[in-house]
Design an enzyme around this catalytic site. Structure first.
Site, PDB file in Angstrom:
ATOM      1  N   CYS A 183       3.044  -1.036  -9.803  1.00 33.19           N
ATOM      2  CA  CYS A 183       4.380  -1.222  -9.482  1.00 33.19           C
ATOM      3  C   CYS A 183       4.721  -2.313  -8.366  1.00 33.19           C
ATOM      4  CB  CYS A 183       4.984   0.133  -9.068  1.00 33.19           C
ATOM      5  SG  CYS A 183       5.073   1.398 -10.211  1.00 33.19           S
ATOM      6  N   HIS A 184       3.954  -2.070  -7.445  1.00 38.66           N
ATOM      7  CA  HIS A 184       4.169  -3.092  -6.313  1.00 38.66           C
ATOM      8  C   HIS A 184       2.805  -3.873  -5.940  1.00 38.66           C
ATOM      9  CE1 HIS A 184       7.554  -0.429  -6.404  1.00 38.66           C
ATOM     10  NE2 HIS A 184       8.308  -1.303  -6.505  1.00 38.66           N
ATOM     11  N   GLY A 185       1.671  -3.442  -6.563  1.00 35.35           N
ATOM     12  CA  GLY A 185       0.401  -4.248  -6.356  1.00 35.35           C
ATOM     13  C   GLY A 185      -0.290  -3.922  -5.267  1.00 35.35           C
ATOM     14  N   PRO A 244       1.366  -3.261  -0.355  1.00 42.27           N
ATOM     15  CA  PRO A 244       2.332  -2.905   0.402  1.00 42.27           C
ATOM     16  C   PRO A 244       1.997  -1.341   0.899  1.00 42.27           C
ATOM     17  CG  PRO A 244       3.148  -2.936  -1.891  1.00 42.27           C
ATOM     18  CD  PRO A 244       1.958  -3.453  -1.866  1.00 42.27           C
ATOM     19  N   TYR A 284      16.442  -4.422  -5.183  1.00 40.90           N
ATOM     20  CA  TYR A 284      15.322  -4.256  -5.421  1.00 40.90           C
ATOM     21  C   TYR A 284      14.223  -5.487  -4.988  1.00 40.90           C
ATOM     22  CZ  TYR A 284      11.278  -2.080  -8.095  1.00 40.90           C
ATOM     23  OH  TYR A 284      10.169  -1.742  -8.575  1.00 40.90           O
TER      24      TYR A 284
END
Lengths: 185, 406
Positions: free
Chosen positions: A149-151, A164, B293
């Site tokens: 999703c966000h690495g 993150p 987002y």
């Protein structure tokens, strides 16, 4: 006493009997309203039947060395990994002080059962399921798990190394109820 | 001529003496509501937003008659609406695309306010209530998107509710409270349905306050100067006619999408039933959340990212004071006008970045865009008010028209 019931004019400002009655009424009313709000809020918390689904048992004997699987606990995935000697070695070789969420590998596994890693499969960033259970999936830069999703990259101890997410993958409360069976929850 | 009042007139006056609702409407949106004579078509979008709110409430009520808010049945009940319920496909496509068109209309409405300085004194409270409506819309849209219980519903709900876990100390307890369990599950779906049904009526209440706050100073206008009474015309029939014409054009576009491209703005992954054990490879929110987002993704720290994302909307409440210029309309602010369009282009770029995977160029552009968003609002706007020399303002609306005619 009879005098005080008449008009404000004769009273010193601010502390008449009438003010006292007003303020105490408002205060008691506010407390009453607040007491009514709590049951409504608390009704949104997990109900008794939800809480009662809180344990899962799993037999580890079928899990080959190097294999990882996903089981379900409280509606969420839990990763169980049978780690290889190399993976354990990598997890122990890390300098703990350099970690974002410093934890040694020892505290994340059970003593004598260091080959088994049991962690919640929920990314501590925003709750996606990290990839890395299947050998064909990406494992991230540290041989553990990678959240698409966000690495976020997790190592072979499930600790956050890059990306993150603020915390290591949680270790759920669990115990070995026999040599090869764990109870999670 | 018959001086005797007709029976209908008598009944009307009898009723009006007891509940003056017709006079009230006449003062609200009728002949007794004076509006500047020079409004352009950008002023149509307020009434279009009200129309879309009505469309969403009515289509939603009928969808709820066939929808089942349960994790094992929700997805199938939506498919039943699409396949078996008479005109169910039409009602659902109107509702799903209606959300997109509601946001298109409201974004244009907000940008119109920003271009013509409609947020400036004495309309700050009007601006605030508008922002509250926008926030309530965002919440309603998010809650509604979860209801079909597709993969994107489930994982969108997971990611968005997990935003609150960034709050120090109490974050996890709050997320458990929101879920009613230890993950997004049936209790979550139930309460989302309840709240999705409630919030539109909260929006209706806020719209009343919005229109009330509009009537105190009256409408702004493209020149941004206070309109003299002689420069005002009654809302009915003039602007009612203009709004209805705009509505007709809008409805053509809206239904063109509903009929011929109903899945244009949707994500095909949401036609896969929710699976709590498989995260889709690429989670994307609906287009109307994408700029925010991107701001979340631009910051590589969970708490700061969440703060920046919510802050990017909350900062708009301070816009009336961040903009230090006394001139409302961008027509008389040559420098501001350029930066306004850069701000719009930047917001569109942020939206594009939000739909991309978080790696490479989109991350860099996202960071630049997120920086510019805040730079524009916090540094540029206050500076411009002091440094920019505005063009001379006309003394009245009619003067500007007469000068143009010379």
């Amino acid at each position: 006493m009879a005098n005080t019931a008449h008009g404000h004019a004769a009273e010193p400002a601010g502390d008449t009997r009438r003010d006292f009655l007003l303020h105490s009424t408002v205060a008691v009313g506010a407390v009453g309203a607040a007491m009514m709000v709590w049951p409504l809020i608390h009704s949104m918390n997990p109900a008794a039947d939800t809480l009662s689904l809180s344990t899962t048992e799993f037999n580890l004997s079928g899990l080959a060395e190097g294999q990882r699987i996903t089981i379900v606990w409280r509606g969420k995935p839990v990763f169980v990994a049978h780690r290889t000697a190399k993976e354990i070695e990598e997890a122990r070789a890390v300098r703990v002080a350099e970690l974002r969420d410093p934890q040694t590998d020892d505290v994340r596994v059970k003593k004598g059962k260091e080959q088994f890693l049991v962690i919640e499969g929920t990314c501590t960033h925003l709750g996606c399921i990290p990839m890395g259970v299947k050998t064909t999936e990406p494992h991230g830069d540290f041989g553990g798990w990678f959240c698409p999703c966000h690495g976020s990259h997790y190592d072979t101890s499930g600790r956050i190394r890059k990306g993150p997410a603020p915390l290591n993958l949680h270790v759920p409360p669990y115990q070995f109820i026999s040599d090869s069976t764990v109870r999670i929850g | 001529m018959n001086t005797e009042k007709s029976t209908i007139r008598k009944i009307y006056e009898w009723h009006e003496a007891r509940l003056p609702i017709v006079s009230w409407l006449d003062h609200s949106l009728g002949t007794k509501y004076p509006v500047p004579r020079n409004l352009n078509y950008w002023w149509n979008f307020g009434s279009l937003a009200m129309f879309m709110l009505a469309v969403m409430i009515f289509s939603g009520i009928f969808l709820a008659m066939n929808y089942t808010p349960h994790v094992t049945m929700a997805f199938d009940s939506v498919e039943r609406i699409m396949r078996d319920v008479n005109y169910g496909w039409l009602i659902r496509y109107m509702h799903a695309n209606g959300a997109s068109f509601f946001f298109i209309v409201v974004y244009i409405h907000i940008l119109r306010g920003m271009y013509y300085g409609s947020y400036k004194a004495p309309r700050e409270v009007l601006w605030w209530i508008g922002l509250l409506i926008y926030l309530a819309m965002m919440a309603t849209g998010f809650l509604g998107y979860v209801l079909p219980w597709g993969q994107m519903s489930f994982w969108g709900a997971t990611v968005i509710t997990n935003l609150f876990s960034a709050i120090p100390l109490v974050g996890d307890s709050i997320v458990t409270l929101l879920w009613g369990g230890f993950s997004v599950d049936n209790p979550t779906l139930n309460r989302f349905f309840s709240l999705h049904y409630l919030l539109p009526f909260v929006i209706v209440g806020l719209v009343f306050l919005h229109i009330w706050a509009l009537h105190v100073p009256g409408a702004n206008n493209p020149l941004g100067i206070d309109a003299a009474p002689a420069d005002k015309i009654p809302f009915f029939p003039y602007y009612v006619a203009k709004d209805v014409f705009g509505l007709a054009v809008f409805v053509v576009i809206y239904f063109a999408v509903v009929f011929w491209a109903p899945n244009l703005l949707g994500d095909p992954v949401n036609y896969v039933k929710a699976n709590p054990l498989v995260t889709p490879a690429h989670i994307v929110p609906e287009w109307y959340y994408l700029p925010f987002y991107t701001i979340l993704k631009a910051i590589p720290n969970k708490l700061l990212g969440v703060i920046a994302m919510f802050g990017s909307i909350l900062i708009m409440f301070a816009l009336p004071w961040l903009d230090t210029s006394r001139v409302r309309s961008a027509s008389f602010r040559p420098v501001f006008r350029v930066f306004f369009w850069i701000f719009v282009a930047n917001a569109l770029m942020l939206g594009w970045c939000g739909a991309q995977l978080p790696e490479g160029l989109p991350v860099i552009l996202g960071r630049i865009g997120a920086f510019w968003y805040f730079f524009h609002l916090v540094i540029l706007l206050p500076m411009l008010g002091w440094l920019e020399t505005p063009k001379p303002l006309p003394t009245s609306i009619s003067q500007s028209v007469l000068k143009a005619a010379e």
